[in-house]
Design a protein around this motif. Structure first.
Motif, PDB file in Angstrom:
ATOM      1  N   PRO A 127      46.139  46.950  30.615  1.00 37.20           N
ATOM      2  CA  PRO A 127      44.724  46.768  30.943  1.00 37.20           C
ATOM      3  C   PRO A 127      44.482  45.389  31.562  1.00 37.20           C
ATOM      4  O   PRO A 127      45.310  44.485  31.487  1.00 37.20           O
ATOM      5  N   SER A 128      43.343  45.243  32.161  1.00 36.06           N
ATOM      6  CA  SER A 128      42.904  43.951  32.706  1.00 36.06           C
ATOM      7  C   SER A 128      42.078  43.229  31.638  1.00 36.06           C
ATOM      8  O   SER A 128      41.311  43.887  30.907  1.00 36.06           O
ATOM      9  N   PRO A 129      42.241  41.938  31.428  1.00 42.16           N
ATOM     10  CA  PRO A 129      42.952  40.938  32.234  1.00 42.16           C
ATOM     11  C   PRO A 129      44.417  40.735  31.840  1.00 42.16           C
ATOM     12  O   PRO A 129      45.088  39.892  32.442  1.00 42.16           O
ATOM     13  N   LEU A 130      44.901  41.457  30.824  1.00 36.95           N
ATOM     14  CA  LEU A 130      46.298  41.282  30.413  1.00 36.95           C
ATOM     15  C   LEU A 130      47.247  41.494  31.587  1.00 36.95           C
ATOM     16  O   LEU A 130      48.218  40.755  31.756  1.00 36.95           O
ATOM     17  N   ARG A 131      46.949  42.491  32.406  1.00 38.78           N
ATOM     18  CA  ARG A 131      47.815  42.805  33.545  1.00 38.78           C
ATOM     19  C   ARG A 131      47.897  41.623  34.509  1.00 38.78           C
ATOM     20  O   ARG A 131      48.976  41.281  34.998  1.00 38.78           O
ATOM     21  N   GLN A 132      46.759  40.991  34.787  1.00 35.70           N
ATOM     22  CA  GLN A 132      46.754  39.873  35.721  1.00 35.70           C
ATOM     23  C   GLN A 132      47.487  38.648  35.156  1.00 35.70           C
ATOM     24  O   GLN A 132      48.207  37.948  35.880  1.00 35.70           O
ATOM     25  N   ILE A 133      47.315  38.403  33.863  1.00 34.43           N
ATOM     26  CA  ILE A 133      47.986  37.258  33.240  1.00 34.43           C
ATOM     27  C   ILE A 133      49.496  37.487  33.232  1.00 34.43           C
ATOM     28  O   ILE A 133      50.282  36.564  33.538  1.00 34.43           O
ATOM     29  N   MET A 134      49.919  38.695  32.892  1.00 30.55           N
ATOM     30  CA  MET A 134      51.346  38.990  32.895  1.00 30.55           C
ATOM     31  C   MET A 134      51.921  38.908  34.312  1.00 30.55           C
ATOM     32  O   MET A 134      53.037  38.426  34.523  1.00 30.55           O
ATOM     33  N   LEU A 187      67.910  39.946  40.333  1.00 31.74           N
ATOM     34  CA  LEU A 187      66.964  40.962  40.783  1.00 31.74           C
ATOM     35  C   LEU A 187      65.550  40.506  40.453  1.00 31.74           C
ATOM     36  O   LEU A 187      65.259  40.109  39.322  1.00 31.74           O
ATOM     37  N   SER A 188      64.667  40.566  41.417  1.00 33.46           N
ATOM     38  CA  SER A 188      63.315  40.023  41.272  1.00 33.46           C
ATOM     39  C   SER A 188      62.604  40.548  40.025  1.00 33.46           C
ATOM     40  O   SER A 188      62.764  41.702  39.634  1.00 33.46           O
ATOM     41  N   VAL A 189      61.832  39.668  39.404  1.00 35.45           N
ATOM     42  CA  VAL A 189      61.030  40.059  38.242  1.00 35.45           C
ATOM     43  C   VAL A 189      59.945  41.021  38.713  1.00 35.45           C
ATOM     44  O   VAL A 189      59.241  40.738  39.686  1.00 35.45           O
ATOM     45  N   PRO A 190      59.790  42.169  38.071  1.00 37.67           N
ATOM     46  CA  PRO A 190      58.787  43.145  38.529  1.00 37.67           C
ATOM     47  C   PRO A 190      57.386  42.543  38.584  1.00 37.67           C
ATOM     48  O   PRO A 190      57.024  41.714  37.745  1.00 37.67           O
ATOM     49  N   PRO A 191      56.588  42.938  39.575  1.00 41.32           N
ATOM     50  CA  PRO A 191      55.214  42.426  39.715  1.00 41.32           C
ATOM     51  C   PRO A 191      54.295  43.064  38.676  1.00 41.32           C
ATOM     52  O   PRO A 191      53.670  44.100  38.924  1.00 41.32           O
ATOM     53  N   MET A 192      54.196  42.443  37.537  1.00 41.87           N
ATOM     54  CA  MET A 192      53.510  43.063  36.410  1.00 41.87           C
ATOM     55  C   MET A 192      52.006  43.187  36.622  1.00 41.87           C
ATOM     56  O   MET A 192      51.345  43.937  35.897  1.00 41.87           O
ATOM     57  N   PHE A 225      42.949  34.180  25.099  1.00 41.98           N
ATOM     58  CA  PHE A 225      43.931  34.573  24.086  1.00 41.98           C
ATOM     59  C   PHE A 225      43.453  35.689  23.150  1.00 41.98           C
ATOM     60  O   PHE A 225      44.196  36.648  22.907  1.00 41.98           O
ATOM     61  N   PRO A 226      42.242  35.637  22.594  1.00 41.55           N
ATOM     62  CA  PRO A 226      41.824  36.730  21.701  1.00 41.55           C
ATOM     63  C   PRO A 226      41.843  38.091  22.391  1.00 41.55           C
ATOM     64  O   PRO A 226      42.272  39.087  21.805  1.00 41.55           O
ATOM     65  N   VAL A 227      41.385  38.120  23.645  1.00 42.68           N
ATOM     66  CA  VAL A 227      41.375  39.382  24.394  1.00 42.68           C
ATOM     67  C   VAL A 227      42.797  39.829  24.690  1.00 42.68           C
ATOM     68  O   VAL A 227      43.147  41.014  24.529  1.00 42.68           O
ATOM     69  N   LEU A 228      43.655  38.892  25.107  1.00 46.12           N
ATOM     70  CA  LEU A 228      45.040  39.227  25.439  1.00 46.12           C
ATOM     71  C   LEU A 228      45.793  39.724  24.215  1.00 46.12           C
ATOM     72  O   LEU A 228      46.592  40.674  24.309  1.00 46.12           O
ATOM     73  N   LEU A 229      45.541  39.094  23.072  1.00 43.21           N
ATOM     74  CA  LEU A 229      46.212  39.514  21.837  1.00 43.21           C
ATOM     75  C   LEU A 229      45.813  40.938  21.470  1.00 43.21           C
ATOM     76  O   LEU A 229      46.667  41.773  21.138  1.00 43.21           O
TER      77      LEU A 229
END
Length: 242
Positions: free
Chosen positions: A168-175, A156-161, A13-17
């Motif tokens: 940035p990573s890891p935000l991209r992977q979590i999203m 319509l499919s949710v875009p593959p975020m 969470f701290p990194v994602l925030l």
């Protein structure tokens, strides 16, 4: 509750925030498309009327004008493939979530349509909308639209975020993980209630030339590429083969 997802999110969470705030600060906020949100390809009474509802993609963010947006480009592709007269109308709000969209639509006078396509999920992904609430809101939308649009809502499919390189990573992977969870809600609804929902998927946009300047939304070319794929779907039974 999807325990592995929430545990991972809590640990990071701290990194994602931090990454989320930084991404919002440095990602250009593009305007919604300009011009009329409706139009027609072909002469006379429309054979098919399309209505696209949703978030930034329905609002045409990344396109210069609505004529280059998803609804218009899909109608154009179907016109070229079938020779039929296709009318289109789009309504979207940049940054909106499913519950907010329902509230707005409840007080709107919506146009006539034969096919309703819903483009949602990104903001509910970033806002961590619980899956059960997202599902309940989709069912509420179906109930609200049923008197005017008895046919199934096309999801319509949710875009593959996880492929959004602007994140940035890891935000991209979590999203991306969360987006896949919400996308599965779409798939489950379409599988269990095909009279109420249909699922429409399209390939991820990985070619940067198809992205707008924010590296996040489709460009004019990107919307056209999405429409070309979606136009291959069987939108109506009497659609001639290409």
């Amino acid at each position: 509750m999807h325990l592995p997802f929430w545990l991972t999110t809590a640990l990071l969470f701290p990194v994602l925030l931090y990454q989320g705030k930084r991404a919002r600060k440095h990602t250009p906020r593009l305007p919604e498309a300009q011009g009329s949100p409706c139009g027609q390809y072909g002469e006379g009474t429309p054979d098919i009327r399309f209505l696209v509802l949703g978030e930034s993609t329905a609002a045409g963010v990344g396109a210069s004008r609505h004529e280059q947006g998803l609804a218009s480009q899909l109608a154009l592709q179907l016109r070229e493939r079938t020779g039929q007269t296709i009318a289109w109308h789009t309504f979207g709000v940049n940054g909106i979530r499913m519950g907010q969209l329902n509230q707005i639509l409840a007080s709107m006078e919506l146009p006539q349509a034969d096919v309703v396509l819903l483009s949602m999920g990104v903001n509910d992904t970033t806002g961590f909308t619980p899956r059960h609430r997202f599902r309940r809101q989709l069912l509420a939308l179906r109930e609200m639209l049923a008197p005017r649009y008895p046919g199934p809502i096309c999801l319509l499919s949710v875009p593959p975020m996880h492929l959004f390189t602007a994140l940035p990573s890891p935000l991209r992977q979590i999203m991306g993980w969360r987006a896949r969870q919400l996308n599965r809600v779409y798939e489950q609804l379409a599988r269990h209630a095909p009279g109420d929902f249909q699922y429409r998927s399209y390939p991820a946009i990985t070619d940067v030339s198809l992205l707008a300047s924010d590296g996040y939304h489709p460009s004019d070319k990107g919307y056209r590429a999405i429409a070309e794929v979606l136009a291959c779907e069987d939108w109506f039974p009497d659609q001639p083969a290409p």
